[in-house]
Design a protein around this motif. Structure first.
Motif, PDB file in Angstrom:
ATOM      1  N   GLU A  26      45.025  37.678  41.262  1.00 58.45           N
ATOM      2  CA  GLU A  26      45.407  36.274  41.312  1.00 58.45           C
ATOM      3  C   GLU A  26      44.314  35.415  41.940  1.00 58.45           C
ATOM      4  O   GLU A  26      44.330  34.193  41.804  1.00 58.45           O
ATOM      5  CB  GLU A  26      46.702  36.129  42.126  1.00 58.45           C
ATOM      6  N   ARG A  27      43.374  36.078  42.638  1.00 56.92           N
ATOM      7  CA  ARG A  27      42.331  35.325  43.330  1.00 56.92           C
ATOM      8  C   ARG A  27      41.100  36.198  43.511  1.00 56.92           C
ATOM      9  O   ARG A  27      41.214  37.389  43.799  1.00 56.92           O
ATOM     10  CB  ARG A  27      42.849  34.875  44.701  1.00 56.92           C
ATOM     11  N   ILE A  28      39.923  35.588  43.323  1.00 52.31           N
ATOM     12  CA  ILE A  28      38.648  36.270  43.545  1.00 52.31           C
ATOM     13  C   ILE A  28      38.133  35.839  44.913  1.00 52.31           C
ATOM     14  O   ILE A  28      38.090  34.650  45.222  1.00 52.31           O
ATOM     15  CB  ILE A  28      37.598  35.887  42.477  1.00 52.31           C
ATOM     16  N   VAL A  29      37.747  36.819  45.725  1.00 53.31           N
ATOM     17  CA  VAL A  29      37.214  36.534  47.060  1.00 53.31           C
ATOM     18  C   VAL A  29      35.750  36.965  47.075  1.00 53.31           C
ATOM     19  O   VAL A  29      35.434  38.139  46.877  1.00 53.31           O
ATOM     20  CB  VAL A  29      37.998  37.302  48.154  1.00 53.31           C
ATOM     21  N   TYR A  30      34.875  35.987  47.280  1.00 53.93           N
ATOM     22  CA  TYR A  30      33.439  36.258  47.367  1.00 53.93           C
ATOM     23  C   TYR A  30      33.026  36.322  48.833  1.00 53.93           C
ATOM     24  O   TYR A  30      33.614  35.646  49.675  1.00 53.93           O
ATOM     25  CB  TYR A  30      32.636  35.161  46.666  1.00 53.93           C
ATOM     26  N   PRO A  31      32.000  37.100  49.146  1.00 53.45           N
ATOM     27  CA  PRO A  31      31.514  37.161  50.531  1.00 53.45           C
ATOM     28  C   PRO A  31      30.760  35.888  50.900  1.00 53.45           C
ATOM     29  O   PRO A  31      30.381  35.096  50.024  1.00 53.45           O
ATOM     30  CB  PRO A  31      30.571  38.375  50.516  1.00 53.45           C
ATOM     31  N   SER A  32      30.530  35.726  52.177  1.00 57.66           N
ATOM     32  CA  SER A  32      29.742  34.588  52.654  1.00 57.66           C
ATOM     33  C   SER A  32      28.313  34.703  52.139  1.00 57.66           C
ATOM     34  O   SER A  32      27.877  35.773  51.680  1.00 57.66           O
ATOM     35  CB  SER A  32      29.728  34.571  54.181  1.00 57.66           C
ATOM     36  N   GLN A  33      27.571  33.623  52.245  1.00 61.58           N
ATOM     37  CA  GLN A  33      26.167  33.615  51.826  1.00 61.58           C
ATOM     38  C   GLN A  33      25.366  34.671  52.583  1.00 61.58           C
ATOM     39  O   GLN A  33      24.548  35.373  52.001  1.00 61.58           O
ATOM     40  CB  GLN A  33      25.560  32.223  52.054  1.00 61.58           C
ATOM     41  N   SER A  34      25.636  34.829  53.871  1.00 65.00           N
ATOM     42  CA  SER A  34      24.863  35.798  54.661  1.00 65.00           C
ATOM     43  C   SER A  34      25.149  37.232  54.217  1.00 65.00           C
ATOM     44  O   SER A  34      24.237  38.052  54.141  1.00 65.00           O
ATOM     45  CB  SER A  34      25.138  35.634  56.159  1.00 65.00           C
ATOM     46  N   ILE A  35      26.404  37.538  53.890  1.00 66.06           N
ATOM     47  CA  ILE A  35      26.725  38.880  53.387  1.00 66.06           C
ATOM     48  C   ILE A  35      26.099  39.078  52.010  1.00 66.06           C
ATOM     49  O   ILE A  35      25.545  40.143  51.722  1.00 66.06           O
ATOM     50  CB  ILE A  35      28.246  39.121  53.358  1.00 66.06           C
ATOM     51  N   SER A  36      26.152  38.064  51.154  1.00 64.17           N
ATOM     52  CA  SER A  36      25.546  38.167  49.825  1.00 64.17           C
ATOM     53  C   SER A  36      24.049  38.434  49.919  1.00 64.17           C
ATOM     54  O   SER A  36      23.509  39.274  49.196  1.00 64.17           O
ATOM     55  CB  SER A  36      25.776  36.882  49.027  1.00 64.17           C
ATOM     56  N   GLU A  37      23.383  37.726  50.811  1.00 62.56           N
ATOM     57  CA  GLU A  37      21.939  37.923  50.986  1.00 62.56           C
ATOM     58  C   GLU A  37      21.646  39.323  51.521  1.00 62.56           C
ATOM     59  O   GLU A  37      20.693  39.981  51.081  1.00 62.56           O
ATOM     60  CB  GLU A  37      21.371  36.861  51.918  1.00 62.56           C
ATOM     61  N   MET A  38      22.459  39.783  52.445  1.00 63.04           N
ATOM     62  CA  MET A  38      22.292  41.124  53.001  1.00 63.04           C
ATOM     63  C   MET A  38      22.509  42.173  51.908  1.00 63.04           C
ATOM     64  O   MET A  38      21.758  43.141  51.808  1.00 63.04           O
ATOM     65  CB  MET A  38      23.283  41.320  54.150  1.00 63.04           C
ATOM     66  N   TRP A  39      23.549  41.979  51.070  1.00 61.93           N
ATOM     67  CA  TRP A  39      23.864  42.932  50.004  1.00 61.93           C
ATOM     68  C   TRP A  39      22.722  43.009  48.980  1.00 61.93           C
ATOM     69  O   TRP A  39      22.461  44.062  48.407  1.00 61.93           O
ATOM     70  CB  TRP A  39      25.172  42.535  49.313  1.00 61.93           C
ATOM     71  N   ALA A  40      22.028  41.913  48.767  1.00 58.47           N
ATOM     72  CA  ALA A  40      20.928  41.882  47.804  1.00 58.47           C
ATOM     73  C   ALA A  40      19.676  42.575  48.334  1.00 58.47           C
ATOM     74  O   ALA A  40      18.762  42.870  47.560  1.00 58.47           O
ATOM     75  CB  ALA A  40      20.609  40.442  47.425  1.00 58.47           C
ATOM     76  N   GLN A  41      19.614  42.845  49.628  1.00 58.84           N
ATOM     77  CA  GLN A  41      18.419  43.430  50.247  1.00 58.84           C
ATOM     78  C   GLN A  41      18.791  44.604  51.148  1.00 58.84           C
ATOM     79  O   GLN A  41      18.491  44.613  52.338  1.00 58.84           O
ATOM     80  CB  GLN A  41      17.671  42.364  51.064  1.00 58.84           C
ATOM     81  N   ILE A  42      19.450  45.605  50.593  1.00 57.53           N
ATOM     82  CA  ILE A  42      19.830  46.794  51.369  1.00 57.53           C
ATOM     83  C   ILE A  42      18.547  47.500  51.817  1.00 57.53           C
ATOM     84  O   ILE A  42      17.670  47.769  50.988  1.00 57.53           O
ATOM     85  CB  ILE A  42      20.714  47.749  50.533  1.00 57.53           C
ATOM     86  N   VAL A  55      29.517  45.394  58.265  1.00 61.00           N
ATOM     87  CA  VAL A  55      29.681  43.958  57.981  1.00 61.00           C
ATOM     88  C   VAL A  55      30.588  43.782  56.762  1.00 61.00           C
ATOM     89  O   VAL A  55      31.480  42.931  56.756  1.00 61.00           O
ATOM     90  CB  VAL A  55      28.310  43.276  57.773  1.00 61.00           C
ATOM     91  N   VAL A  56      30.382  44.594  55.753  1.00 59.12           N
ATOM     92  CA  VAL A  56      31.224  44.518  54.549  1.00 59.12           C
ATOM     93  C   VAL A  56      32.650  44.951  54.874  1.00 59.12           C
ATOM     94  O   VAL A  56      33.617  44.304  54.458  1.00 59.12           O
ATOM     95  CB  VAL A  56      30.635  45.364  53.403  1.00 59.12           C
ATOM     96  N   VAL A  57      32.801  46.018  55.633  1.00 58.18           N
ATOM     97  CA  VAL A  57      34.133  46.489  56.037  1.00 58.18           C
ATOM     98  C   VAL A  57      34.855  45.398  56.825  1.00 58.18           C
ATOM     99  O   VAL A  57      36.051  45.149  56.607  1.00 58.18           O
ATOM    100  CB  VAL A  57      34.017  47.805  56.839  1.00 58.18           C
ATOM    101  N   ASP A  58      34.149  44.720  57.696  1.00 60.09           N
ATOM    102  CA  ASP A  58      34.758  43.609  58.447  1.00 60.09           C
ATOM    103  C   ASP A  58      35.210  42.503  57.499  1.00 60.09           C
ATOM    104  O   ASP A  58      36.285  41.922  57.679  1.00 60.09           O
ATOM    105  CB  ASP A  58      33.786  43.053  59.482  1.00 60.09           C
ATOM    106  N   TRP A  59      34.401  42.213  56.476  1.00 58.27           N
ATOM    107  CA  TRP A  59      34.762  41.202  55.479  1.00 58.27           C
ATOM    108  C   TRP A  59      36.032  41.611  54.732  1.00 58.27           C
ATOM    109  O   TRP A  59      36.841  40.767  54.358  1.00 58.27           O
ATOM    110  CB  TRP A  59      33.584  41.000  54.523  1.00 58.27           C
ATOM    111  N   LEU A  60      36.227  42.900  54.560  1.00 60.54           N
ATOM    112  CA  LEU A  60      37.403  43.412  53.849  1.00 60.54           C
ATOM    113  C   LEU A  60      38.631  43.570  54.741  1.00 60.54           C
ATOM    114  O   LEU A  60      39.658  44.069  54.291  1.00 60.54           O
ATOM    115  CB  LEU A  60      37.069  44.769  53.218  1.00 60.54           C
ATOM    116  N   SER A  61      38.551  43.126  55.966  1.00 60.56           N
ATOM    117  CA  SER A  61      39.648  43.371  56.922  1.00 60.56           C
ATOM    118  C   SER A  61      40.978  42.754  56.487  1.00 60.56           C
ATOM    119  O   SER A  61      42.032  43.250  56.850  1.00 60.56           O
ATOM    120  CB  SER A  61      39.268  42.888  58.319  1.00 60.56           C
ATOM    121  N   ASP A  62      40.942  41.678  55.702  1.00 60.60           N
ATOM    122  CA  ASP A  62      42.182  41.047  55.240  1.00 60.60           C
ATOM    123  C   ASP A  62      42.696  41.648  53.924  1.00 60.60           C
ATOM    124  O   ASP A  62      43.759  41.260  53.455  1.00 60.60           O
ATOM    125  CB  ASP A  62      41.986  39.542  55.053  1.00 60.60           C
TER     126      ASP A  62
END
Length: 130
Positions: A26-42, A55-62
């Motif tokens: 019912e809804r798409i949840v995108y990460p914050s800009q800082s998480i997106s930038e981090m994900w692009a540069q593992i 950081v990703v696990v914390d984002w998924l806490s909800d």
């Protein structure tokens, strides 16, 4: 149901429609800009960077049981997060695409262009699943 989207790009309208129909999103949840930038540069290190994973696990806490997580990226951290999602009762999925290539010769130069066309979303499965 929500879908958490951990990709390096936004979803298309057709992809969102598929998630709604196939995964009851019912809804798409995108990460914050800082998480997106981090994900692009593992970081390219010998071991998976657990700080990044945390950081990703914390984002998924909800996230609630039954919510989907689209996760694709560097294989080591992706595996770690798929394992986490399965343990939390989330539905980890990935995009399946078809690569189309064109090649143009221009004198002494050859230009290749790749277009990735979305085919479907697919659940990650463990070997023991049937």
């Amino acid at each position: 149901m929500k879908t958490y989207c951990l990709l390096n790009h936004k979803l298309t309208e057709n992809q969102e429609k598929e998630l709604s129909e196939k995964f009851h999103s019912e809804r798409i949840v995108y990460p914050s800009q800082s998480i997106s930038e981090m994900w692009a540069q593992i970081p390219a290190t010998e071991r998976v960077d657990r700080k990044t994973a945390q950081v990703v696990v914390d984002w998924l806490s909800d996230a609630e049981e039954g919510d989907s997580l689209i996760v694709q990226g560097e294989m080591g951290i992706t595996f770690l997060l798929v394992s986490y999602a399965l343990g939390r009762g989330l539905v980890p999925i990935h995009a399946v695409s078809r690569r189309e290539e064109t090649e143009v010769c221009d004198g002494e130069s050859v230009v290749k262009r790749h277009v990735f066309r979305h085919v479907c979303f697919r659940r990650y499965e463990s070997w023991n699943e049937k």
